[in-house]
Structures are given as C-alpha cells and as structure tokens.
Scaffold this active site. Sequence first.
Site, PDB file in Angstrom:
ATOM      1  N   HIS A  49     -86.931 -37.334  73.516  1.00  0.00           N
ATOM      2  CA  HIS A  49     -88.083 -36.853  72.587  1.00  0.00           C
ATOM      3  C   HIS A  49     -87.979 -35.406  72.800  1.00  0.00           C
ATOM      4  O   HIS A  49     -88.511 -34.658  73.446  1.00  0.00           O
ATOM      5  CB  HIS A  49     -89.453 -37.402  73.177  1.00  0.00           C
ATOM      6  CG  HIS A  49     -90.369 -37.020  72.433  1.00  0.00           C
ATOM      7  ND1 HIS A  49     -91.840 -38.100  72.355  1.00  0.00           N
ATOM      8  CD2 HIS A  49     -90.805 -36.049  71.494  1.00  0.00           C
ATOM      9  CE1 HIS A  49     -92.664 -37.374  71.531  1.00  0.00           C
ATOM     10  NE2 HIS A  49     -91.993 -36.097  71.034  1.00  0.00           N
TER      11      HIS A  49
ATOM     12  N   HIS B 238     -88.046 -31.717  70.193  1.00  0.00           N
ATOM     13  CA  HIS B 238     -88.027 -30.803  68.696  1.00  0.00           C
ATOM     14  C   HIS B 238     -87.414 -29.704  68.689  1.00  0.00           C
ATOM     15  O   HIS B 238     -87.977 -28.888  69.193  1.00  0.00           O
ATOM     16  CB  HIS B 238     -89.544 -30.608  68.484  1.00  0.00           C
ATOM     17  CG  HIS B 238     -90.650 -31.822  68.623  1.00  0.00           C
ATOM     18  ND1 HIS B 238     -90.900 -32.725  67.364  1.00  0.00           N
ATOM     19  CD2 HIS B 238     -91.125 -32.449  69.576  1.00  0.00           C
ATOM     20  CE1 HIS B 238     -91.891 -33.637  67.869  1.00  0.00           C
ATOM     21  NE2 HIS B 238     -91.839 -33.645  69.219  1.00  0.00           N
TER      22      HIS B 238
ATOM     23  N   ASN C 198     -89.758 -33.821  62.501  1.00  0.00           N
ATOM     24  CA  ASN C 198     -90.971 -32.773  61.929  1.00  0.00           C
ATOM     25  C   ASN C 198     -90.518 -31.624  61.719  1.00  0.00           C
ATOM     26  O   ASN C 198     -90.995 -30.613  62.308  1.00  0.00           O
ATOM     27  CB  ASN C 198     -92.161 -33.110  62.480  1.00  0.00           C
ATOM     28  CG  ASN C 198     -92.176 -32.599  64.112  1.00  0.00           C
ATOM     29  OD1 ASN C 198     -91.045 -32.586  64.505  1.00  0.00           O
ATOM     30  ND2 ASN C 198     -93.101 -32.156  64.723  1.00  0.00           N
TER      31      ASN C 198
ATOM     32  N   LYS D 226     -89.169 -42.576  63.478  1.00  0.00           N
ATOM     33  CA  LYS D 226     -90.421 -41.725  64.196  1.00  0.00           C
ATOM     34  C   LYS D 226     -91.455 -41.691  63.109  1.00  0.00           C
ATOM     35  O   LYS D 226     -91.224 -41.298  61.910  1.00  0.00           O
ATOM     36  CB  LYS D 226     -89.936 -40.572  64.784  1.00  0.00           C
ATOM     37  CG  LYS D 226     -91.411 -39.538  65.085  1.00  0.00           C
ATOM     38  CD  LYS D 226     -91.944 -40.120  66.436  1.00  0.00           C
ATOM     39  CE  LYS D 226     -93.023 -39.245  66.792  1.00  0.00           C
ATOM     40  NZ  LYS D 226     -92.750 -38.232  67.302  1.00  0.00           N
TER      41      LYS D 226
ATOM     42  N   HIS E 274     -96.072 -41.389  67.335  1.00  0.00           N
ATOM     43  CA  HIS E 274     -97.202 -40.798  67.700  1.00  0.00           C
ATOM     44  C   HIS E 274     -98.535 -41.439  67.586  1.00  0.00           C
ATOM     45  O   HIS E 274     -98.785 -41.413  66.349  1.00  0.00           O
ATOM     46  CB  HIS E 274     -97.053 -39.270  67.251  1.00  0.00           C
ATOM     47  CG  HIS E 274     -98.149 -38.617  67.745  1.00  0.00           C
ATOM     48  ND1 HIS E 274     -97.918 -37.330  68.333  1.00  0.00           N
ATOM     49  CD2 HIS E 274     -99.569 -38.459  67.911  1.00  0.00           C
ATOM     50  CE1 HIS E 274     -99.124 -36.788  68.608  1.00  0.00           C
ATOM     51  NE2 HIS E 274    -100.036 -37.399  68.294  1.00  0.00           N
TER      52      HIS E 274
ATOM     53  N   HIS F  81     -95.313 -40.366  74.491  1.00  0.00           N
ATOM     54  CA  HIS F  81     -96.054 -39.544  75.160  1.00  0.00           C
ATOM     55  C   HIS F  81     -97.604 -40.101  75.299  1.00  0.00           C
ATOM     56  O   HIS F  81     -98.687 -39.521  74.902  1.00  0.00           O
ATOM     57  CB  HIS F  81     -96.307 -38.090  74.426  1.00  0.00           C
ATOM     58  CG  HIS F  81     -96.572 -37.808  72.922  1.00  0.00           C
ATOM     59  ND1 HIS F  81     -97.229 -38.813  72.432  1.00  0.00           N
ATOM     60  CD2 HIS F  81     -95.946 -36.976  72.274  1.00  0.00           C
ATOM     61  CE1 HIS F  81     -97.290 -38.464  71.100  1.00  0.00           C
ATOM     62  NE2 HIS F  81     -96.511 -37.385  71.004  1.00  0.00           N
TER      63      HIS F  81
ATOM     64  N   ASP G 261     -91.101 -34.358  75.208  1.00  0.00           N
ATOM     65  CA  ASP G 261     -91.644 -33.789  73.962  1.00  0.00           C
ATOM     66  C   ASP G 261     -91.413 -32.254  73.975  1.00  0.00           C
ATOM     67  O   ASP G 261     -92.375 -31.808  73.898  1.00  0.00           O
ATOM     68  CB  ASP G 261     -93.213 -34.518  74.068  1.00  0.00           C
ATOM     69  CG  ASP G 261     -93.842 -33.950  72.691  1.00  0.00           C
ATOM     70  OD1 ASP G 261     -93.143 -33.686  71.853  1.00  0.00           O
ATOM     71  OD2 ASP G 261     -95.112 -33.908  73.056  1.00  0.00           O
TER      72      ASP G 261
ATOM     73  N   HIS H 123     -92.890 -23.445  70.803  1.00  0.00           N
ATOM     74  CA  HIS H 123     -93.427 -22.352  69.784  1.00  0.00           C
ATOM     75  C   HIS H 123     -93.544 -21.179  70.810  1.00  0.00           C
ATOM     76  O   HIS H 123     -93.530 -21.165  71.709  1.00  0.00           O
ATOM     77  CB  HIS H 123     -94.985 -22.767  69.605  1.00  0.00           C
ATOM     78  CG  HIS H 123     -95.317 -24.261  69.036  1.00  0.00           C
ATOM     79  ND1 HIS H 123     -95.149 -24.313  67.643  1.00  0.00           N
ATOM     80  CD2 HIS H 123     -95.750 -25.181  69.556  1.00  0.00           C
ATOM     81  CE1 HIS H 123     -95.673 -25.724  67.428  1.00  0.00           C
ATOM     82  NE2 HIS H 123     -95.687 -26.105  68.727  1.00  0.00           N
TER      83      HIS H 123
ATOM     84  N   GLY I  18     -98.256 -28.043  71.475  1.00  0.00           N
ATOM     85  CA  GLY I  18     -96.791 -28.343  71.943  1.00  0.00           C
ATOM     86  C   GLY I  18     -96.358 -27.337  72.808  1.00  0.00           C
ATOM     87  O   GLY I  18     -96.804 -25.895  72.866  1.00  0.00           O
TER      88      GLY I  18
HETATM   89  C1  NCD Z   1     -95.020 -31.556  68.749  1.00  0.00           C
HETATM   90  C2  NCD Z   1     -94.534 -30.508  67.861  1.00  0.00           C
HETATM   91  O1  NCD Z   1     -94.948 -29.399  67.968  1.00  0.00           O
HETATM   92  O2  NCD Z   1     -93.607 -30.543  67.077  1.00  0.00           O
HETATM   93  N1  NCD Z   1     -96.434 -31.111  69.091  1.00  0.00           N
HETATM   94  C3  NCD Z   1     -97.170 -31.687  70.193  1.00  0.00           C
HETATM   95  O3  NCD Z   1     -98.510 -31.099  70.376  1.00  0.00           O
HETATM   96  N2  NCD Z   1     -96.433 -32.671  71.068  1.00  0.00           N
HETATM   97  C4  NCD Z   1     -95.184 -32.864  67.807  1.00  0.00           C
HETATM   98  C5  NCD Z   1     -95.741 -33.929  68.500  1.00  0.00           C
HETATM   99  O4  NCD Z   1     -94.917 -34.618  69.406  1.00  0.00           O
HETATM  100  O5  NCD Z   1     -96.931 -34.575  68.332  1.00  0.00           O
HETATM  101 ZN    ZN Z   2     -93.157 -34.694  70.076  1.00  0.00          ZN
HETATM  102 ZN    ZN Z   3     -96.242 -36.544  69.183  1.00  0.00          ZN
END
Ligand code: NCD
Ligand code: ZN
Ligand code: ZN
Length: 375
Positions: free
Chosen positions: A17, A19, A51, A105, A136, A160, A242, A246, A258
Amino acid sequence: IIDIEGKLVMPGVIDVHTHMREPGITYKEDFTTGSRACAKAGITTFYDMPNTIPATTTLENLLEKKKLANEKSIVNFGFHFGGSKNDNVEEIKKVLSSGEANTVKIFMNVTTGEMLIEDDEILKKVFKNSKLVLVHAENEMIDKAIELNKNCGKGLYVCHIPSENELKKVINAKKNNELNTKEHPIYAEVTPHHLFLNTEIRESTERNKMLLRMKPELREKSDNEFLWEAINRGEIDTIGTDHAPHLISEKLEKITFGMPGVETSLALMINAFNEGKISLEMIQKLMCENPAKILKIEKRGKLEEGFFADIIVVDTQKEWIVAVDDTIESKCGWTPYENWELKGKNTLTIVNGEIVYENGKINDIHKGKEIDFSK
Ligand code: NCD
Ligand code: ZN
Ligand code: ZN
Ligand code: ZN
C-alpha cells in the site's frame, strides 16, 4: 530468517500500500524518490495505488504509469488498478484478463483523490468483475464491503484498519466460514501509524495537530493496543505503510490527509521487536511472506529472470534517531517520527540480485522490475 552475528538476512519487504504520486502529483513524490526511499528502508517491492492524476482507471493510464515506473524505479513494483465512480468495469475486465494487473482498489469513503464510489450498482459490478478487491472502507463501509465480497466478490483486502471496533468487524468476518471462504477470502491490513500513533500524540502539539492527519484518522491508545494484540493472535495479514506523502507546507496550511511511511516502517517494527511487542517471525510474515502470497507474487515471471533474489540485511541492534534532514529520500522531506529513538535498521538491500543500498549509500544504476502477470 538467518542470523549472521546479530544481523538478520531477511526477504525484502513487500509494501502492498503506497501512493507514489506519479503521474500528476510529482511535486509530492515520484517513482525515483519513492523507490529510493524504499531501497534505503528495506522495501524491495512496492505496490502503487491508483489515486494519481489521471487516476489509474483505464488500461491506457495504467500502461502510461508502468512506463514511468519502468524508467525510474530502483526497486520492484506492481500496481493496483482503480475502480471508478464513472463505471469503468469494461476497463477492469480488459486489465485483469490481459494480466496487466490482478488487483482492483476502490474508495468507499472520502479521502485524498476523487475516486469515491457511492453507487451500489457500480460497487457490485466492480466486485463481480474483479479478483481481489482492496478497499478503503471505514466503519459501516466495512460491513458493506464484507457483504459485497460474500455476494459477488472473489476476495477482499481491507486497507489500513485503524481501530478496535473496525478490526473486530473484520476479525469476526474472517472467522465466519460463510464470509471468509477459499472462493472469497478476506485479508486485514494495518499500518504502522495506527500501531504507533494515536490522538494523544496528535493533540500534544499544534504542529502534530496538523501533521498527524490521515484517513482513517488516528484513534486512541487503547486501539493501538488492540491492534498489537490482534497481530500477536495471528489475526492480521499484512502491514502496509499507506505511504501518502504531502509537502510539509501543504500539511501545515490546511488539513491534508496522509503521511509518508516507507522510510520508517521496517525500523519501527524491528524496534517493536526489541521492545518485546512482536516476534521477528511475525514481522517477516506480515511484511514479506503474506504480501507475496496475497498478491500472488510467487507466481510471477520465471525464476531465471532473477525476481526472487530480493534480500535485505537488518542490524537489529543499531541505535539511531529518526532525523528530518537530507537523509530523507522521500520528496516530501518529513516524517511523523522525527526524533524517535529506534533500535534496528536496514543496512543492505538486494533487488533482483543486485545491491541497491548499502550502509547509507544508494546505488541507482540498477532498475527494478515490474511484477508481471501477463506471461
Ligand atoms: C491517502 C493519500 O493521500 O493518497 N491519504 C490518506 O489519508 N491515507 C489516500 C488513502 O489511502 O486513503
Ligand atoms: Zn492509501
Ligand atoms: Zn485509504
Ligand atoms: Zn551490478
């Protein structure tokens, strides 16, 4: 696991997991920086979430993303295709039948990205036409996902899981032999941040109030404890980070969901081992073996292609302090664990038989390979 004078030889970590933000959001992360962060920390394979911008909801977008990762990533990688609120079931069928991905997903609650699916008919179609669906799903949405999996699915992976309440739903379903069957199994993922962080830590400083926001939100200390107990009862299948980077400026400016995770996940778990919270065998199961089984990575490609020599060497006794400085590889440049004193660190990472990280130095000559199911 082989013990070489206090250092452990382990299979590389597979992070189900992450991003990695490419394409479209590469000011936060990209496949170069994200994979370097993985290599440093002992993650030899990451799976990327859909995403991004554009979202990975068409075969064409998936192929574009693959091209970028193939050019840039120094560790191995795979992709979860995305279910779309605009009904992309035809694309899902194409992608799964061609072997370009084998997982889908979906987002059943609001989070970062524009991928929330609210239409029950679309949800049903996604489950009907997929193999393993990663969700999710928070609170009641977990019940809904379990129902969908039972009635039309072929496998459910709950991402998560943050709390005792939500985890109990999943554990009960896993124990119910009508809900959790060979035809439609159920898997449970927890993240390091839901194990190590809680509202108390979040509310302790003005900075943490902004930084420690994610979906699902952090819960209470008692939830941390319940998650640890569940791990040690064997009720959790995987630890996924996860990893959701940012920039710190974005986090401090307004509530942004995130946090980064790949650079600290294994070290946090080894530190937990040193504190007597978990066995090394369980760490290996949750971070290496089970992800490989669930994603069917053991069936990818051919042995002679060198896919299987993904190995790390961990110094379980190495003491270090998590610093926010230029040792951070992630483009986001921060970590929620700043100044944490940890015992345990990855020292060597071998991907496809080649050393990509050794004692603080990344070797980016070698490229990672895609987990390919099309052969
Ligand atoms: C994730 C993201 O920023 O892509 N953010 C988060 O708060 N976990 C998206 C997600 O996994 O829900
Ligand atoms: Zn995620
Ligand atoms: Zn998520
Ligand atoms: Zn070489």
